[in-house]
Structure formats: structure tokens, C-alpha cells
Design an enzyme around this catalytic site. Structure first.
Site, PDB file in Angstrom:
ATOM      1  N   HIS A   1       0.810  -1.215   0.000  1.00 42.05           N
ATOM      2  CA  HIS A   1       0.000   0.000   0.000  1.00 42.05           C
ATOM      3  C   HIS A   1       0.851   1.277   0.000  1.00 42.05           C
ATOM      4  CE1 HIS A   1      -3.277   2.643  -0.111  1.00 42.05           C
ATOM      5  NE2 HIS A   1      -2.625   3.337   0.796  1.00 42.05           N
TER       6      HIS A   1
ATOM      7  N   TYR B   1       1.615   5.071  -2.649  1.00 41.67           N
ATOM      8  CA  TYR B   1       1.866   6.484  -2.334  1.00 41.67           C
ATOM      9  C   TYR B   1       3.283   6.899  -2.704  1.00 41.67           C
ATOM     10  CZ  TYR B   1      -2.640   6.362  -0.127  1.00 41.67           C
ATOM     11  OH  TYR B   1      -3.972   6.215   0.089  1.00 41.67           O
TER      12      TYR B   1
ATOM     13  N   HIS C   1      -9.453   0.296 -11.179  1.00 33.87           N
ATOM     14  CA  HIS C   1      -9.076   1.298 -10.171  1.00 33.87           C
ATOM     15  C   HIS C   1      -7.623   1.722 -10.344  1.00 33.87           C
ATOM     16  CE1 HIS C   1      -8.199   3.109  -6.252  1.00 33.87           C
ATOM     17  NE2 HIS C   1      -7.352   2.135  -5.984  1.00 33.87           N
ATOM     18  N   PHE C   2      -6.726   0.749 -10.471  1.00 35.81           N
ATOM     19  CA  PHE C   2      -5.336   1.213 -10.487  1.00 35.81           C
ATOM     20  C   PHE C   2      -4.881   1.669 -11.871  1.00 35.81           C
ATOM     21  CE2 PHE C   2      -4.365  -3.504 -10.341  1.00 35.81           C
ATOM     22  CZ  PHE C   2      -3.653  -3.607 -11.508  1.00 35.81           C
ATOM     23  N   HIS C   3      -5.712   1.412 -12.878  1.00 33.13           N
ATOM     24  CA  HIS C   3      -5.373   2.059 -14.147  1.00 33.13           C
ATOM     25  C   HIS C   3      -5.847   3.510 -14.170  1.00 33.13           C
ATOM     26  CE1 HIS C   3      -4.158  -1.929 -15.445  1.00 33.13           C
ATOM     27  NE2 HIS C   3      -3.462  -1.310 -16.379  1.00 33.13           N
TER      28      HIS C   3
ATOM     29  N   ARG D   1     -10.173 -10.677 -12.084  1.00 33.20           N
ATOM     30  CA  ARG D   1      -8.917 -10.104 -12.550  1.00 33.20           C
ATOM     31  C   ARG D   1      -7.888 -11.231 -12.635  1.00 33.20           C
ATOM     32  NH1 ARG D   1      -5.933  -7.067  -7.436  1.00 33.20           N
ATOM     33  NH2 ARG D   1      -4.313  -6.877  -9.006  1.00 33.20           N
ATOM     34  N   ARG D   2      -6.699 -10.936 -13.104  1.00 32.96           N
ATOM     35  CA  ARG D   2      -5.565 -11.866 -13.177  1.00 32.96           C
ATOM     36  C   ARG D   2      -5.935 -13.157 -13.905  1.00 32.96           C
ATOM     37  NH1 ARG D   2      -5.810 -11.426  -7.286  1.00 32.96           N
ATOM     38  NH2 ARG D   2      -4.385  -9.830  -6.511  1.00 32.96           N
TER      39      ARG D   2
HETATM   40 FE1  HAS Z   1      -5.854   1.923  -4.396  1.00 34.32          FE
HETATM   41  C1  HAS Z   1      -6.092  -1.512  -4.714  1.00 34.32           C
HETATM   42  C2  HAS Z   1      -7.956   1.843  -1.710  1.00 34.32           C
HETATM   43  C3  HAS Z   1      -5.423   5.324  -3.936  1.00 34.32           C
HETATM   44  C4  HAS Z   1      -3.185   1.876  -6.556  1.00 34.32           C
HETATM   45  N1  HAS Z   1      -4.851   0.473  -5.454  1.00 34.32           N
HETATM   46  C5  HAS Z   1      -5.113  -0.879  -5.459  1.00 34.32           C
HETATM   47  C6  HAS Z   1      -4.194  -1.548  -6.325  1.00 34.32           C
HETATM   48  C7  HAS Z   1      -3.338  -0.595  -6.811  1.00 34.32           C
HETATM   49  C8  HAS Z   1      -3.767   0.666  -6.261  1.00 34.32           C
HETATM   50  C9  HAS Z   1      -2.157  -0.809  -7.735  1.00 34.32           C
HETATM   51  O1  HAS Z   1      -9.098  -0.255   0.188  1.00 34.32           O
HETATM   52  C10 HAS Z   1      -4.206  -3.043  -6.654  1.00 34.32           C
HETATM   53  C11 HAS Z   1      -3.234  -3.839  -5.870  1.00 34.32           C
HETATM   54  C12 HAS Z   1      -3.315  -5.284  -6.289  1.00 34.32           C
HETATM   55  O2  HAS Z   1      -2.678  -5.640  -7.291  1.00 34.32           O
HETATM   56  O3  HAS Z   1      -4.044  -6.048  -5.659  1.00 34.32           O
HETATM   57  N2  HAS Z   1      -6.609   3.319  -3.108  1.00 34.32           N
HETATM   58  C13 HAS Z   1      -7.453   3.086  -2.096  1.00 34.32           C
HETATM   59  C14 HAS Z   1      -7.780   4.327  -1.404  1.00 34.32           C
HETATM   60  C15 HAS Z   1      -7.055   5.320  -2.053  1.00 34.32           C
HETATM   61  C16 HAS Z   1      -6.317   4.668  -3.101  1.00 34.32           C
HETATM   62  C17 HAS Z   1      -8.685   4.511  -0.231  1.00 34.32           C
HETATM   63  N3  HAS Z   1      -4.574   3.326  -5.119  1.00 34.32           N
HETATM   64  C18 HAS Z   1      -4.561   4.661  -4.798  1.00 34.32           C
HETATM   65  C19 HAS Z   1      -3.492   5.323  -5.505  1.00 34.32           C
HETATM   66  C20 HAS Z   1      -2.851   4.345  -6.249  1.00 34.32           C
HETATM   67  C21 HAS Z   1      -3.548   3.104  -5.986  1.00 34.32           C
HETATM   68  C22 HAS Z   1      -3.173   6.788  -5.396  1.00 34.32           C
HETATM   69  C23 HAS Z   1      -1.678   4.422  -7.168  1.00 34.32           C
HETATM   70  C24 HAS Z   1      -1.026   5.485  -7.490  1.00 34.32           C
HETATM   71  N4  HAS Z   1      -6.855   0.454  -3.445  1.00 34.32           N
HETATM   72  C25 HAS Z   1      -7.629   0.634  -2.328  1.00 34.32           C
HETATM   73  C26 HAS Z   1      -8.091  -0.680  -1.849  1.00 34.32           C
HETATM   74  C27 HAS Z   1      -7.545  -1.639  -2.705  1.00 34.32           C
HETATM   75  C28 HAS Z   1      -6.791  -0.901  -3.682  1.00 34.32           C
HETATM   76  C29 HAS Z   1      -8.940  -0.978  -0.688  1.00 34.32           C
HETATM   77  C30 HAS Z   1      -7.713  -3.160  -2.610  1.00 34.32           C
HETATM   78  C31 HAS Z   1      -8.829  -3.639  -3.438  1.00 34.32           C
HETATM   79  C32 HAS Z   1      -8.929  -5.141  -3.420  1.00 34.32           C
HETATM   80  O4  HAS Z   1      -9.945  -5.641  -2.965  1.00 34.32           O
HETATM   81  O5  HAS Z   1      -7.988  -5.823  -3.871  1.00 34.32           O
HETATM   82  C33 HAS Z   1      -7.046   6.781  -1.664  1.00 34.32           C
HETATM   83  O6  HAS Z   1      -5.717   7.189  -1.406  1.00 34.32           O
HETATM   84  C34 HAS Z   1      -7.662   7.688  -2.674  1.00 34.32           C
HETATM   85  C35 HAS Z   1      -7.801   9.113  -2.159  1.00 34.32           C
HETATM   86  C36 HAS Z   1      -8.012  10.090  -3.281  1.00 34.32           C
HETATM   87  C37 HAS Z   1      -8.995  10.968  -3.364  1.00 34.32           C
HETATM   88  C38 HAS Z   1      -9.084  11.873  -4.564  1.00 34.32           C
HETATM   89  C39 HAS Z   1      -8.663  13.314  -4.294  1.00 34.32           C
HETATM   90  C40 HAS Z   1      -8.659  14.095  -5.579  1.00 34.32           C
HETATM   91  C41 HAS Z   1      -7.674  14.914  -6.011  1.00 34.32           C
HETATM   92  C42 HAS Z   1      -7.787  15.565  -7.378  1.00 34.32           C
HETATM   93  C43 HAS Z   1      -8.277  16.983  -7.309  1.00 34.32           C
HETATM   94  C44 HAS Z   1      -8.559  17.515  -8.686  1.00 34.32           C
HETATM   95  C45 HAS Z   1      -8.352  18.796  -9.080  1.00 34.32           C
HETATM   96  C46 HAS Z   1      -8.702  19.188 -10.467  1.00 34.32           C
HETATM   97  C47 HAS Z   1      -7.818  19.838  -8.195  1.00 34.32           C
HETATM   98  C48 HAS Z   1     -10.054  11.094  -2.313  1.00 34.32           C
HETATM   99  C49 HAS Z   1      -6.468  15.188  -5.196  1.00 34.32           C
HETATM  100  C50 HAS Z   1     -10.118  19.671 -10.421  1.00 34.32           C
HETATM  101  C51 HAS Z   1     -10.515  20.564 -11.510  1.00 34.32           C
HETATM  102  C52 HAS Z   1     -11.768  20.643 -11.940  1.00 34.32           C
HETATM  103  C53 HAS Z   1     -12.129  21.606 -12.969  1.00 34.32           C
HETATM  104  C54 HAS Z   1     -12.863  19.749 -11.427  1.00 34.32           C
HETATM  105 CU    CU Z   2      -3.942   0.140  -0.752  1.00 37.50          CU
END
Ligand code: HAS
Ligand code: CU
Length: 548
Positions: free
Chosen positions: A222, A226, A373-375, A438-439
Site C-alpha cells: 500500500h 503512495y 481502479h489502479f489504471h 482479474r488476473r
Molecule cells: Fe488503491 C487496490 C484503496 C489510492 C493503486 N490500489 C489498489 C491496487 C493498486 C492501487 C495498484 O481499500 C491493486 C493492488 C493489487 O494488485 O491487488 N486506493 C485506495 C484508497 C485510495 C487509493 C482509499 N490506489 C490509490 C493510488 C494508487 C492506488 C493513489 C496508485 C497510485 N486500493 C484501495 C483498496 C484496494 C486498492 C482498498 C484493494 C482492493 C482489493 O480488494 O484488492 C485513496 O488514497 C484515494 C484518495 C483520493 C482521493 C481523490 C482526491 C482528488 C484529487 C484531485 C483533485 C482535482 C483537481 C482538479 C484539483 C479522495 C487530489 C479539479 C478541476 C476541476 C475543474 C474539477
Molecule cells: Cu492500498
């Protein structure tokens, strides 16, 4: 404060070497990705003897582990050299040692994957068992990255000593936090590889404790995501404001969000193991709560980015709630690509919250939703930000400039990526909700009606994958041009200044003992009891399986 505007030429070489390997990995890993989506559409078979799982492992390792780590370390070397001055010859020498260890490690790992001895996917989950060479190669990559991390720590400490009482430059501070995060978390993967997987694949022991190895993996896995994300945030916080011609909203807020990542990224690995037996639900609950804590710094980042854009737009006379949007430099690929990355992070992050919620995780776990999700997170948000950074970083380092034609191509590249990824990742999310695993290679599961439902989505994935592959070719054209063929000249390494009204940054952010201390306490709280439980109440270990 040192005002170094150009990266030292010798440091530039070191940074570029990393970036070249990263883009070679992109080329090969991207090709593997294309082949996978074609196979999974059911309309294409790999030529004789090549297994889907060999290709899938190549894809995950090259893009998830190699592209990211090399780009990040190269970018950080450049950013630190730019903001705290050139590395000493000795430090740079160690930087090269780190680079070569990582490169040799990558070659060894890739070799064992390609000869079909290590089709264990990028998470190399036990009880799948790879050739020992696969684990050895990965160990070299990790050790090499540690050396590079220490080079940054030593360099930063020297700067602090020479500038007592001053806050370190933001980009260098952020690189140091990211490498600390990496160091603390990669101890977990080092432990499972050296104590469990390697002796087991060498035949020194014949059984492995599967749950312990997966737990150590996710203790690493995890925070790994980050480690990928924080360099993108470095670009968003400290570089994008300058690219658009504005100022940074707040230096303190940026540092606070990075410290929160250091504290809360690690004690959350169980959110990848919510469906796994053998972990008491109470500890899953604790780690899910901590997972929701680590969302906060991303929400802070969203806030800071909106504030930056709005401040800039209003300073240019924008009116109304969203008038500032029109003032942003849409034609500048250095802004456009990362901005699209931000935009995609909104649904991507929302999907993460779904994953982290225990009951919803039951629906999506091990389905291709997670791949979707991770793509979005990695392969769109992070990767588009890296591309956007490459558009000024590579010419800065190679002493060239990006022509208008290349900038236009980079805008097209971004749009191609958006279209391809919307098809591919969108279809993955939907198919996952319908239960598609998946996989796994293409199968109709004996023509079961449920599996037949997935096929249209899998065809959409192949369409998306093909478009994305065109995107990869475009970015490789641009990057090769910027590195070797673009006109010679000076390109700026943009570093933003802080807005006048922002508060002064307190020194407490560099109280490393305090932050690392709290991080360790949180890790101990989240992991000690369940870990003891896993060892004391372990079922019989597993022998190794080679299912390919
Ligand atoms: Fe994830 C699985 C939960 C973030 C990558 N994640 C994965 C896997 C990968 C991955 C590679 O809880 C698969 C691993 C595997 O092979 O099994 N993930 C989260 C949560 C977050 C999260 C809670 N993941 C990421 C990030 C990754 C990433 C970042 C890569 C870089 N993820 C999970 C969970 C799994 C999981 C479970 C397991 C699932 C399973 O069952 O296997 C959080 O950090 C996300 C928080 C982000 C936000 C978004 C904030 C928005 C922002 C943009 C602002 C936009 C602007 C532009 C300013 C709340 C900062 C706006 C302009 C306008 C005009 C509108
Ligand atoms: Cu994670």
C-alpha cells in the site's frame, strides 16, 4: 537560500539514465499490456508457447515496479539537485551504484520472467513460486533504491547543516519524505523475500506461511502506491503553480500533507486483505479507519490545487464561480497532462473509497474492477503527471527545448490517453461489477451465461488498450525527440514561489524523530497483535505451486 536554477550537468546525466530505463520499461510493458487486452477479448491468441501469465507478469513488473521506481528516483535526483545544489562527487558515485544495481536487478528479473520461470504476477503472491533468480533480481532493485535514498538523505542533511535554522527547500523536503516512506515500507517486502520466499524457492525449506508473506507484502504494497503518488503531488504542489504563471497556495499545507502520508500510508495494508481469512475483523476495522485517515492529505491536495488555480485565475481578472477555469493555459502540455491526471483522480479516489469499505470490497475484490481502479490512479493520474513533467524535465536535462510541434503532439497524446483509458478502465469497472475476475486469461467458463455477459466489456477493453498503445507510441516519440533530436537550448526547471499571504513555514515539519516515531507507533499498533496471531495460530505452511 541557494538559488540554483540549473541541474548540475553531472547530476543531469544520472537523472537521465534513470529516465531512459523508465521509458524503455514503458515501451516493453506497454506492448505486453496491448497483448493482454487482445487476448482477453477472446479474438486473439498469443503465438505458440507464450503464456498469458508470462505477459501479464512482464506488464505488471515493468510498469508497476520498474517504470515507476526509475522515473521517481531520476526525477527526485534532478529536483533535489535543482533545489539544494549539486551532489558531491562521492554522493553522485553512490547514486550511480544505486542505478546499476537497480538496472542489473531489473534485467535479472526480466530474464526469469521471459523464460517462463516466474509467471507469478507483480505481487508474486505465495504459494505461487518463482525461480530464485526472480526474487534475487527484485532484491537488487530494492537495495539499489535504498542506496539512492541514502544519497538524498546525506545530501539534504549537508544542506541543513550549511543553512542552520532554515526550512529546507520544498521539493527536496518532499523527496526526502518520499524516500523515508519507501525505506520504511520496503523493509516489509525485503523481509518476506529474504526470510520466506527466497529460502523456499531455493528448496532450503519446503513450506511457507502464506498469510505472513501476504501481510508483509501489503505492509509494503500500500505505501508503494503512495511512493508512486507523492512525486506526482510534488509536481502538483511545487511545479504546476509556476507553469501556469501563478503562486503556490501554501508551503506549510503541502508539507503537512506529506507528513500525513508518512504517518498514515503504512499501517493500512489490511485493506488489501479484507477478504482473507486468518485476520481478526477488529484489526481489519482498525486499518480501514487508518485508510480513511490517509485519504485526508489527498483531500487537502485537492483543496490546495483548486485554491492555486482559482487564485491565479482571479489575479487575471476571472469572475464568477468557475471563471478561473478559462484562464488556465490549456495549450501547454506541461499543464494539460497533469491537470487531466488530477481530473481523473476524482473518480479514481472515489473508487479507492469503495474498495476500502469492507462490505463493498466483498463485491469488487479480485474482480477486474480493481484493475480498473489502479489504471485510473497509477496509469492515468500518476503517469500523465510524469509525462507532463518529462516534457520540461528531459529537455532541461538534455539541454534542448520542446518545439511547438512536440507540445501539440503532447496535447494529442494526453487526449488519446483519456479516450483509451476511459474505454479500458471504464469497461473494467463495469465488468468487475458483473463479477469478471482479474488476473485471468480469456475464458467463457463453459459458456456460463454470466461469463458471456462480460465479453462486450472485454472487447471494449481491447479497443481501449489499442488506443492506449498508440498513446504510448506518441509519448515515446516525444520523449526520444526531447532527449536526442530537439533543438539545443535552455529549458526552465519550473519551481513555484509561495503566495505572499501564506503563513511562514514552521520548522516542526523537519522534526524527523517525531514523525518517524509516530509512524512507527502507528505501525506497531496496527500490526503487532494480528501479526503475532498469524504466527502463533498458523495453519500448516504451503508448498510452492507453479501453475503456468
Ligand atoms: Fe488503491 C487496490 C484503496 C489510492 C493503486 N490500489 C489498489 C491496487 C493498486 C492501487 C495498484 O481499500 C491493486 C493492488 C493489487 O494488485 O491487488 N486506493 C485506495 C484508497 C485510495 C487509493 C482509499 N490506489 C490509490 C493510488 C494508487 C492506488 C493513489 C496508485 C497510485 N486500493 C484501495 C483498496 C484496494 C486498492 C482498498 C484493494 C482492493 C482489493 O480488494 O484488492 C485513496 O488514497 C484515494 C484518495 C483520493 C482521493 C481523490 C482526491 C482528488 C484529487 C484531485 C483533485 C482535482 C483537481 C482538479 C484539483 C479522495 C487530489 C479539479 C478541476 C476541476 C475543474 C474539477
Ligand atoms: Cu492500498
Amino acid at each position: 537560500m541557494n538559488d540554483v536554477l540549473k541541474v548540475d550537468r553531472r547530476d543531469a546525466k544520472l537523472a537521465l539514465a534513470h529516465i531512459y530505463v523508465a521509458f524503455i520499461a514503458l515501451a516493453l510493458g506497454g506492448l505486453a499490456g496491448l497483448l493482454q487486452t487482445l487476448v482477453r477479448s477472446g479474438k486473439f491468441n498469443l503465438p505458440a508457447n507464450i503464456s498469458y501469465y508470462t505477459i501479464l507478469t512482464t506488464h505488471g513488473v515493468l510498469l508497476g515496479l520498474v517504470l515507476t521506481t526509475f522515473f521517481i528516483i531520476g526525477f527526485q535526483f534532478a529536483a533535489v539537485s535543482r533545489t539544494t545544489g549539486a551532489f558531491s562527487d562521492r554522493n553522485r558515485f553512490w547514486g550511480w551504484i544505486g542505478f546499476w544495481l537497480m538496472t542489473i536487478g531489473t534485467a535479472v528479473t526480466a530474464f526469469f520472467i521471459l523464460i517462463g520461470e516466474a509467471s507469478v504476477l507483480y505481487t508474486f503472491y505465495a504459494p505461487l513460486q518463482a525461480h530464485p533468480g526472480f526474487y534475487l533480481g527484485l532484491t537488487l532493485v530494492v537495495v539499489g533504491s535504498w542506496i539512492s535514498g541514502f544519497v538524498l538523505f546525506v545530501h539534504y542533511a549537508r544542506w541543513k547543516k550549511a543553512n542552520p535554522g532554515q526550512v529546507g527547500p520544498l521539493l527536496s523536503f518532499m523527496a526526502v519524505v518520499n524516500m523515508m516512506l519507501w525505506l520504511i515500507c520496503s523493509l516489509g517486502v525485503a523481509a518476506t523475500v529474504l526470510i520466506q520466499l527466497l529460502p523456499w524457492s531455493l528448496g532450503l525449506v519446503d513450506q511457507i506461511n502464506v498469510l505472513v508473506s501476504r501481510t508483509l507484502f501489503w505492509y509494503f504494497g500500500h505505501p508503494l502506491v503512495y511512493f508512486w503518488l507523492l512525486p506526482a503531488y510534488m509536481v502538483w504542489y511545487a511545479i504546476i503553480p509556476k507553469v501556469i504563471g501563478g503562486k503556490m497556495f501554501s508551503d506549510s499545507l503541502a508539507r503537512l500533507s506529506f507528513i500525513l502520508f508518512l504517518l498514515f500510508s503504512i499501517p493500512v495494508g489490511f485493506h488489501h486483505q479484507l477478504m482473507e481469512p486468518g485476520i481478526d475483523p477488529f484489526w481489519k476495522y482498525v486499518q480501514v479507519v487508518l485508510t480513511f485517515m490517509v485519504v485526508i492529505p489527498s483531500l487537502m491536495t485537492a483543496f490546495a490545487m483548486f485554491a492555486t488555480f482559482e487564485m491565479y485565475g482571479r489575479s487575471k481578472g476571472a469572475a464568477g464561480l468557475f471563471g478561473w477555469l478559462r484562464k488556465l493555459p490549456w495549450g501547454d502540455a506541461r499543464f494539460f497532462a497533469p491537470f487531466v491526471g488530477m481530473l481523473f483522480f476524482i473518480p479514481a479516489g472515489a473508487g479507492g473509497l469503495v474498495n476500502a469499505s469492507h462490505q463493498l470490497n466483498q463485491v469488487v475484490h479480485n474482480t477486474i474492477w480493481v484493475t480498473g481502479h489502479f489504471h485510473l490512479t497509477l496509469a492515468t493520474t500518476v503517469v500523465l503527471t510524469f509525462f507532463g513533467a518529462a516534457y520540461w524535465l528531459i529537455p532541461h536535462l538534455s539541454g534542448r527545448i520542446m518545439t511547438r510541434a512536440m507540445n501539440r503532439l503532447a496535447i494529442i497524446q494526453t487526449i488519446v490517453w483519456v479516450v483509451g483509458m476511459s474505454f479500458m478502465s471504464g469497461a473494467m469497472h463495469f465488468a468487475g461489477l458483473l463479477g469478471a475476475p482479474r488476473r485471468s486469461a480469456f475464458s467463457t467458463y463453459a459458456n456460463s451465461p454470466q461469463a458471456l455477459e462480460w465479453i462486450p466489456y472485454q472487447i471494449a477493453q481491447a479497443v481501449g488498450g489499442t488506443i492506449l498503445f498508440i498513446g504510448i507510441i506518441l509519448v515515446l516519440v516525444i520523449v526520444t525527440n526531447l532527449a536526442f533530436f530537439a533543438p539545443k537550448g535552455e529549458t526552465e526547471f519550473p519551481v513555484a514561489e509561495v503566495a505572499e499571504q501564506a503563513e511562514r513555514t514552521p520548522l516542526v515539519f523537519e522534526n524527523w524523530k517525531l514523525w518517524i516515531g509516530i509512524a512507527i507507533i502507528l505501525i506497531l499498533i496496527a500490526y503487532t497483535i494480528p501479526f503475532i496471531d498469524m504466527i502463533q495460530n498458523a495453519p500448516p505452511g504451503s508448498k510452492g505451486y507453479k501453475l503456468w
